[in-house]
Write a protein that holds these residues in place. Structure first.
Motif, PDB file in Angstrom:
ATOM      1  N   GLY A   1       0.815  -1.219   0.000  1.00 17.11           N
ATOM      2  CA  GLY A   1       0.000   0.000   0.000  1.00 17.11           C
ATOM      3  C   GLY A   1       0.844   1.262   0.000  1.00 17.11           C
ATOM      4  N   GLY A   2       0.257   2.339  -0.489  1.00 13.59           N
ATOM      5  CA  GLY A   2       0.921   3.650  -0.486  1.00 13.59           C
ATOM      6  C   GLY A   2       2.265   3.613  -1.213  1.00 13.59           C
ATOM      7  N   TRP A   3       3.221   4.310  -0.661  1.00 10.04           N
ATOM      8  CA  TRP A   3       4.551   4.393  -1.274  1.00 10.04           C
ATOM      9  C   TRP A   3       5.290   3.067  -1.237  1.00 10.04           C
ATOM     10  CZ3 TRP A   3       6.123   8.252  -4.311  1.00 10.04           C
ATOM     11  CH2 TRP A   3       5.400   9.440  -4.253  1.00 10.04           C
TER      12      TRP A   3
ATOM     13  N   CYS B   1      11.580   1.157   1.057  1.00 11.12           N
ATOM     14  CA  CYS B   1      11.813   1.970   2.263  1.00 11.12           C
ATOM     15  C   CYS B   1      11.275   3.393   2.132  1.00 11.12           C
ATOM     16  CB  CYS B   1      13.306   2.017   2.564  1.00 11.12           C
ATOM     17  SG  CYS B   1      14.042   0.410   2.744  1.00 11.12           S
ATOM     18  N   PRO B   2       9.945   3.568   2.069  1.00  9.16           N
ATOM     19  CA  PRO B   2       9.428   4.939   1.973  1.00  9.16           C
ATOM     20  C   PRO B   2       9.737   5.774   3.210  1.00  9.16           C
ATOM     21  CG  PRO B   2       7.636   3.360   2.210  1.00  9.16           C
ATOM     22  CD  PRO B   2       8.890   2.560   2.023  1.00  9.16           C
TER      23      PRO B   2
ATOM     24  N   ALA C   1      21.297  11.145   3.406  1.00  9.25           N
ATOM     25  CA  ALA C   1      21.219  10.317   2.196  1.00  9.25           C
ATOM     26  C   ALA C   1      22.347   9.283   2.200  1.00  9.25           C
ATOM     27  CB  ALA C   1      21.294  11.195   0.955  1.00  9.25           C
ATOM     28  N   ALA C   2      23.550   9.708   2.632  1.00  8.51           N
ATOM     29  CA  ALA C   2      24.705   8.801   2.631  1.00  8.51           C
ATOM     30  C   ALA C   2      24.503   7.643   3.608  1.00  8.51           C
ATOM     31  CB  ALA C   2      25.967   9.570   3.003  1.00  8.51           C
ATOM     32  N   ASN C   3      23.690   7.871   4.625  1.00  4.94           N
ATOM     33  CA  ASN C   3      23.424   6.838   5.619  1.00  4.94           C
ATOM     34  C   ASN C   3      22.247   5.957   5.188  1.00  4.94           C
ATOM     35  OD1 ASN C   3      23.410   5.442   8.022  1.00  4.94           O
ATOM     36  ND2 ASN C   3      22.415   7.063   9.199  1.00  4.94           N
ATOM     37  N   LEU C   4      21.177   6.583   4.714  1.00  5.56           N
ATOM     38  CA  LEU C   4      19.937   5.841   4.496  1.00  5.56           C
ATOM     39  C   LEU C   4      19.820   5.177   3.117  1.00  5.56           C
ATOM     40  CD1 LEU C   4      17.303   7.989   6.429  1.00  5.56           C
ATOM     41  CD2 LEU C   4      18.496   5.921   7.161  1.00  5.56           C
ATOM     42  N   VAL C   5      20.450   5.756   2.090  1.00  5.40           N
ATOM     43  CA  VAL C   5      20.344   5.113   0.771  1.00  5.40           C
ATOM     44  C   VAL C   5      21.045   3.741   0.772  1.00  5.40           C
ATOM     45  CG1 VAL C   5      20.897   5.313  -1.695  1.00  5.40           C
ATOM     46  CG2 VAL C   5      19.891   7.263  -0.472  1.00  5.40           C
ATOM     47  N   PRO C   6      22.285   3.626   1.310  1.00 15.28           N
ATOM     48  CA  PRO C   6      22.886   2.285   1.369  1.00 15.28           C
ATOM     49  C   PRO C   6      22.083   1.320   2.250  1.00 15.28           C
ATOM     50  CG  PRO C   6      24.561   3.967   1.732  1.00 15.28           C
ATOM     51  CD  PRO C   6      23.231   4.661   1.750  1.00 15.28           C
ATOM     52  N   ARG C   7      21.493   1.837   3.352  1.00 13.11           N
ATOM     53  CA  ARG C   7      20.699   0.945   4.212  1.00 13.11           C
ATOM     54  C   ARG C   7      19.421   0.503   3.481  1.00 13.11           C
ATOM     55  NH1 ARG C   7      20.916  -1.105   9.236  1.00 13.11           N
ATOM     56  NH2 ARG C   7      18.961  -1.657  10.212  1.00 13.11           N
ATOM     57  N   ALA C   8      18.838   1.402   2.703  1.00 14.75           N
ATOM     58  CA  ALA C   8      17.647   1.025   1.929  1.00 14.75           C
ATOM     59  C   ALA C   8      18.021  -0.074   0.926  1.00 14.75           C
ATOM     60  CB  ALA C   8      17.092   2.249   1.202  1.00 14.75           C
ATOM     61  N   ARG C   9      19.192   0.035   0.345  1.00 17.15           N
ATOM     62  CA  ARG C   9      19.644  -0.991  -0.601  1.00 17.15           C
ATOM     63  C   ARG C   9      19.775  -2.338   0.122  1.00 17.15           C
ATOM     64  NH1 ARG C   9      25.070  -2.203  -1.360  1.00 17.15           N
ATOM     65  NH2 ARG C   9      25.591  -3.309  -3.291  1.00 17.15           N
TER      66      ARG C   9
ATOM     67  N   ARG D   1       9.276  -3.100  -7.521  1.00 14.73           N
ATOM     68  CA  ARG D   1       9.580  -2.196  -6.407  1.00 14.73           C
ATOM     69  C   ARG D   1      11.079  -1.869  -6.390  1.00 14.73           C
ATOM     70  NH1 ARG D   1       6.803  -3.783  -0.636  1.00 14.73           N
ATOM     71  NH2 ARG D   1       4.912  -3.941  -1.879  1.00 14.73           N
ATOM     72  N   LYS D   2      11.396  -0.590  -6.143  1.00  7.81           N
ATOM     73  CA  LYS D   2      12.806  -0.194  -6.025  1.00  7.81           C
ATOM     74  C   LYS D   2      13.158  -0.065  -4.546  1.00  7.81           C
ATOM     75  CE  LYS D   2      13.552   0.165 -10.439  1.00  7.81           C
ATOM     76  NZ  LYS D   2      14.442  -0.770 -11.123  1.00  7.81           N
ATOM     77  N   ALA D   3      14.412   0.278  -4.246  1.00  5.44           N
ATOM     78  CA  ALA D   3      14.834   0.374  -2.836  1.00  5.44           C
ATOM     79  C   ALA D   3      14.302   1.651  -2.180  1.00  5.44           C
ATOM     80  CB  ALA D   3      16.354   0.321  -2.738  1.00  5.44           C
ATOM     81  N   VAL D   4      14.586   2.818  -2.808  1.00  7.23           N
ATOM     82  CA  VAL D   4      14.262   4.073  -2.100  1.00  7.23           C
ATOM     83  C   VAL D   4      13.876   5.234  -3.033  1.00  7.23           C
ATOM     84  CG1 VAL D   4      16.692   4.795  -1.922  1.00  7.23           C
ATOM     85  CG2 VAL D   4      15.090   5.542  -0.174  1.00  7.23           C
ATOM     86  N   VAL D   5      14.289   5.150  -4.308  1.00  5.55           N
ATOM     87  CA  VAL D   5      13.891   6.210  -5.256  1.00  5.55           C
ATOM     88  C   VAL D   5      12.943   5.580  -6.284  1.00  5.55           C
ATOM     89  CG1 VAL D   5      14.690   7.974  -6.880  1.00  5.55           C
ATOM     90  CG2 VAL D   5      16.185   7.257  -4.992  1.00  5.55           C
ATOM     91  N   PRO D   6      11.653   5.972  -6.291  1.00 11.26           N
ATOM     92  CA  PRO D   6      10.685   5.328  -7.189  1.00 11.26           C
ATOM     93  C   PRO D   6      11.188   5.252  -8.628  1.00 11.26           C
ATOM     94  CG  PRO D   6       9.572   6.887  -5.753  1.00 11.26           C
ATOM     95  CD  PRO D   6      11.046   7.051  -5.500  1.00 11.26           C
ATOM     96  N   TYR D   7      11.032   4.086  -9.251  1.00  9.19           N
ATOM     97  CA  TYR D   7      11.375   3.792 -10.656  1.00  9.19           C
ATOM     98  C   TYR D   7      12.872   3.833 -10.953  1.00  9.19           C
ATOM     99  CZ  TYR D   7       6.459   5.027 -10.919  1.00  9.19           C
ATOM    100  OH  TYR D   7       5.117   5.103 -10.679  1.00  9.19           O
ATOM    101  N   ILE D   8      13.686   4.294 -10.014  1.00  6.42           N
ATOM    102  CA  ILE D   8      15.110   4.514 -10.352  1.00  6.42           C
ATOM    103  C   ILE D   8      16.056   3.608  -9.547  1.00  6.42           C
ATOM    104  CG2 ILE D   8      16.990   6.239 -10.361  1.00  6.42           C
ATOM    105  CD1 ILE D   8      14.811   8.321 -10.995  1.00  6.42           C
TER     106      ILE D   8
END
Ligand code: NDP
Length: 268
Positions: A196-198, A204-205, A234-242, A260-267
């Motif tokens: 649901g939602g994001w 990781c919305p 971003a440097a902390n959370l983007v790798p953790r989202a991955r 579904r992507k990790a943290v940036v929709p479609y990218i």
């Protein structure tokens, strides 16, 4: 005006520089070692404490240190500075007080892993540093008389865009955290696929919202300190989202939505 010593100036600019240097270090180290809490808990990181206590303690400098430093700023009565600060406090009242209360409310007794004290100590240290940087920047080192703050339509547009990004990010962050906590409580503590939602677009919305929040804050505050914090987040959370995304794909091999992507929709 409270006096500023050369030592404070050196400390402040040194700390701002440090936050910029920590960002690439963070990305690099998180590519090899995922912070060992939550889904990525594992042995070898020493004793742990219950997550609600960990979150309350490690985030607390953002409230008490900020309040202690506030009276020392030359802009402590400036309405612009106080308005910017209120965004910082809004986020950290949620993270330090409301989020731990929700964690304990939705916690299944005996369920889930503890939070390693070693990680709590690192996060506490970072929050001490960051609270110092952000509060001193807003209440003392930013000048509110220049073109960036007095150029009518441009200033208003920048602040409106920044506020929009901040509040959108905060809404997504808080709602997604709450959905995850409910999901956990509903599944007797077991991990499930969030829907649901994001969550339909990214794993990781909550992290996406958090990064957006600090980007929005930086657009409003328009200071090297604020942009440094957005970059670090971003440097902390983007790798953790991955890492979370890879964990989901492995755990729910058959069922996890492939689009579904990790943290940036479609990218990403
Ligand atoms: P997570 O998304 O890893 O976990 C949030 C909560 O939801 C935890 O209680 C977790 O349990 C539970 N949960 C997560 N996924 C599931 C699932 N699939 N099924 C059931 N329950 C689940 O977030 P974090 O704990 O890393 O972070 C919490 C908040 O703090 C976020 O809003 C984040 O943005 C913010 N944060 C900010 C940082 C910054 O640099 N500014 C750094 C780190 C976090 P469990 O813990 O047992 O996995």
């Amino acid at each position: 005006t409270p006096p500023v010593s050369l030592a404070d100036e050196s400390l402040f600019y040194g700390a701002v520089l440090a936050i910029y240097l920590f960002s690439p270090l963070s990305v690099f180290s998180l590519l090899f070692v995922t912070a060992p809490y939550g889904k990525h808990s594992r042995a070898g990181w020493g004793p742990s404490i219950p997550p609600p206590i960990a979150w309350f303690f490690m985030e607390s400098p953002t409230l008490w240190l900020s309040l202690l430093l506030l009276p020392f700023g030359k802009h402590r009565y400036n309405p612009i500075a106080l308005s910017i600060l209120s965004l910082f406090f809004l986020h950290y009242i949620n993270r330090t007080l409301i989020y731990p209360l929700r964690l304990s409310r939705f916690r299944i007794p005996g369920g889930g892993s503890g939070f390693p004290i070693s990680v709590v100590a690192m996060a506490f240290g970072f929050n001490l540093l960051n609270a110092y940087i952000q509060i001193r920047s807003v209440t003392h080192y930013t000048e509110y008389g220049g073109r960036a703050w007095t150029c009518g339509i441009w200033t208003a547009s920048r602040v409106a865009i920044g506020l929009g990004i901040f509040f959108w990010g905060m809404a997504v962050n808080v709602r997604s955290d709450l959905s995850l906590l409910r999901l956990k409580a509903g599944g007797s503590g077991a991990y499930k696929i969030p829907r649901g939602g994001w969550f339909e677009l990214v794993s990781c919305p909550n992290y996406m919202g958090e990064v957006a929040e600090w980007l929005g804050w930086a657009v409003v505050a328009r200071s090297p300190a604020a942009f440094g914090f957005a970059l670090f987040t971003a440097a902390n959370l983007v790798p953790r989202a991955r890492s979370h995304h890879q964990w989901y794909l492995k755990k729910f091999e058959e069922d996890y939505p492939r689009s579904r992507k990790a943290v940036v929709p479609y990218i990403f």
